[in-house]
Design a protein around this motif. Structure first.
Motif, mmCIF file in Angstrom:
data_model
loop_
_atom_site.group_PDB
_atom_site.id
_atom_site.type_symbol
_atom_site.label_atom_id
_atom_site.label_comp_id
_atom_site.label_asym_id
_atom_site.label_seq_id
_atom_site.Cartn_x
_atom_site.Cartn_y
_atom_site.Cartn_z
ATOM 1 N N LEU A 44 -23.510 -1.433 2.336
ATOM 2 C CA LEU A 44 -24.604 -2.080 1.608
ATOM 3 C C LEU A 44 -25.835 -2.235 2.499
ATOM 4 O O LEU A 44 -26.965 -1.979 2.065
ATOM 5 N N VAL A 45 -25.626 -2.622 3.756
ATOM 6 C CA VAL A 45 -26.747 -2.760 4.691
ATOM 7 C C VAL A 45 -27.399 -1.399 4.923
ATOM 8 O O VAL A 45 -28.633 -1.276 4.900
ATOM 9 N N LEU A 66 -37.959 8.344 11.453
ATOM 10 C CA LEU A 66 -36.512 8.560 11.421
ATOM 11 C C LEU A 66 -36.125 9.553 10.340
ATOM 12 O O LEU A 66 -36.668 9.527 9.243
ATOM 13 N N GLU A 67 -35.160 10.397 10.666
ATOM 14 C CA GLU A 67 -34.536 11.256 9.664
ATOM 15 C C GLU A 67 -33.237 10.589 9.256
ATOM 16 O O GLU A 67 -32.463 10.153 10.107
ATOM 17 N N LEU A 68 -33.002 10.486 7.971
ATOM 18 C CA LEU A 68 -31.774 9.878 7.464
ATOM 19 C C LEU A 68 -30.936 10.978 6.828
ATOM 20 O O LEU A 68 -31.115 11.296 5.646
ATOM 21 N N PRO A 69 -30.022 11.578 7.602
ATOM 22 C CA PRO A 69 -29.280 12.745 7.109
ATOM 23 C C PRO A 69 -28.448 12.469 5.866
ATOM 24 O O PRO A 69 -28.183 13.371 5.081
ATOM 25 N N TRP A 70 -28.049 11.222 5.670
ATOM 26 C CA TRP A 70 -27.238 10.894 4.494
ATOM 27 C C TRP A 70 -28.049 10.920 3.201
ATOM 28 O O TRP A 70 -27.485 10.842 2.122
ATOM 29 N N LEU A 71 -29.386 11.050 3.310
ATOM 30 C CA LEU A 71 -30.224 11.167 2.119
ATOM 31 C C LEU A 71 -30.715 12.591 1.878
ATOM 32 O O LEU A 71 -31.450 12.835 0.922
ATOM 33 N N ALA A 84 -19.767 6.187 8.580
ATOM 34 C CA ALA A 84 -18.810 7.109 9.194
ATOM 35 C C ALA A 84 -18.344 6.511 10.531
ATOM 36 O O ALA A 84 -19.036 5.668 11.118
ATOM 37 N N PRO A 85 -17.179 6.942 11.034
ATOM 38 C CA PRO A 85 -16.661 6.359 12.282
ATOM 39 C C PRO A 85 -17.645 6.415 13.452
ATOM 40 O O PRO A 85 -17.685 5.493 14.265
ATOM 41 N N GLY A 86 -18.456 7.461 13.523
ATOM 42 C CA GLY A 86 -19.413 7.588 14.624
ATOM 43 C C GLY A 86 -20.685 6.781 14.454
ATOM 44 O O GLY A 86 -21.503 6.702 15.367
ATOM 45 N N GLU A 87 -20.880 6.171 13.298
ATOM 46 C CA GLU A 87 -22.045 5.316 13.061
ATOM 47 C C GLU A 87 -21.653 3.880 13.387
ATOM 48 O O GLU A 87 -20.787 3.311 12.735
ATOM 49 N N THR A 88 -22.286 3.318 14.386
ATOM 50 C CA THR A 88 -21.897 1.979 14.806
ATOM 51 C C THR A 88 -22.588 0.905 13.975
ATOM 52 O O THR A 88 -23.636 1.136 13.368
ATOM 53 N N ARG A 89 -21.972 -0.245 13.988
ATOM 54 C CA ARG A 89 -22.579 -1.406 13.328
ATOM 55 C C ARG A 89 -23.969 -1.649 13.923
ATOM 56 O O ARG A 89 -24.926 -1.918 13.191
ATOM 57 N N GLU A 90 -24.073 -1.563 15.245
ATOM 58 C CA GLU A 90 -25.350 -1.810 15.916
ATOM 59 C C GLU A 90 -26.416 -0.826 15.450
ATOM 60 O O GLU A 90 -27.570 -1.206 15.244
ATOM 61 N N GLN A 91 -26.046 0.448 15.284
ATOM 62 C CA GLN A 91 -27.010 1.437 14.805
ATOM 63 C C GLN A 91 -27.496 1.110 13.394
ATOM 64 O O GLN A 91 -28.682 1.239 13.095
ATOM 65 N N VAL A 93 -27.441 -1.881 11.856
ATOM 66 C CA VAL A 93 -28.254 -3.102 11.891
ATOM 67 C C VAL A 93 -29.642 -2.772 12.438
ATOM 68 O O VAL A 93 -30.660 -3.257 11.922
ATOM 69 N N GLU A 94 -29.710 -1.937 13.462
ATOM 70 C CA GLU A 94 -31.007 -1.536 14.014
ATOM 71 C C GLU A 94 -31.803 -0.740 12.985
ATOM 72 O O GLU A 94 -33.024 -0.909 12.867
#
Length: 197
Positions: A44-45, A66-71, A84-91, A93-94
């Motif tokens: 959701l975030v 920024l490029e947002l590959p998921w879009l 995805a597992p490689g996307e961190t919570r910190e990323q 939130v940032e």
């Protein structure tokens, strides 16, 4: 306070409330799907940040860096709704904070009647103003904050915007259990009455 400042304050508050739903939770709990369609807190975030970035960027000719590959057109459907597992919570939130700062610059720089074009909307609706997009994003953010409220309550019982939320009745966990049982009993009784008609 003028209309733009009021809308901006509402949007800023809902953003902070949404991020607050992640606080104190494990990596698993912020990512785990809690509905049949996979709705999860971190997704959701990520989604809200992504759409806000587009609405206050591309729509007003102010694309971000920024490029947002998921879009992307070739991205997996709903890739903006989970991490995805490689996307961190910190990323993520940032990303949310970056999108908010980018949006805030657009909101600060433009008048409420500033024109924009939403290329992904139908032709008859795609011409908009900053005012429309501010209202749209307040609604969008609040809509997903409502989802996050329910998910967080399902995870650990936390409800409301903060521990002392005055909009919630002051009940102990036991008191909430009694209240829930009363509602369940009412639903069962109503079903029995409907079946007897």
């Amino acid at each position: 306070m003028d209309d733009k400042a009021i809308l901006h304050r509402y949007l800023s508050t809902r953003r902070a409330d949404l991020l607050g739903k992640l606080e104190g939770l494990s990596e698993y709990d912020v990512r785990r799907p809690l509905t049949p369609t996979g709705t999860n807190l971190l997704g959701l975030v990520k989604h809200v940040a992504s759409v806000e970035f587009g609405y206050f960027g591309e729509v007003f000719g102010r694309p971000g860096s920024l490029e947002l590959p998921w879009l992307a057109d070739d991205a997996e459907p709903d890739a903006d709704m989970w991490a995805a597992p490689g996307e961190t919570r910190e990323q993520i939130v940032e990303l949310h904070r970056f999108a908010a700062a980018h949006s805030d610059a657009t909101i600060d720089d433009l008048a409420l009647d500033a024109p924009g074009v939403v290329p992904w909307w139908p032709d008859e609706r795609k011409h908009v103003t900053l005012h429309q997009i501010l209202v749209h994003m307040c609604v969008e953010t609040a809509h997903h904050l409502g989802h996050a409220d329910i998910l967080r309550e399902l995870i650990d019982g936390s409800a409301g915007q903060r521990p002392d939320d005055p909009n919630l009745s002051a009940r102990t966990p036991e008191g909430w259990a009694v209240h829930r049982a009363r509602i369940e009993a009412a639903a069962v009784a109503a079903e029995a009455l409907a079946a007897s008609d």
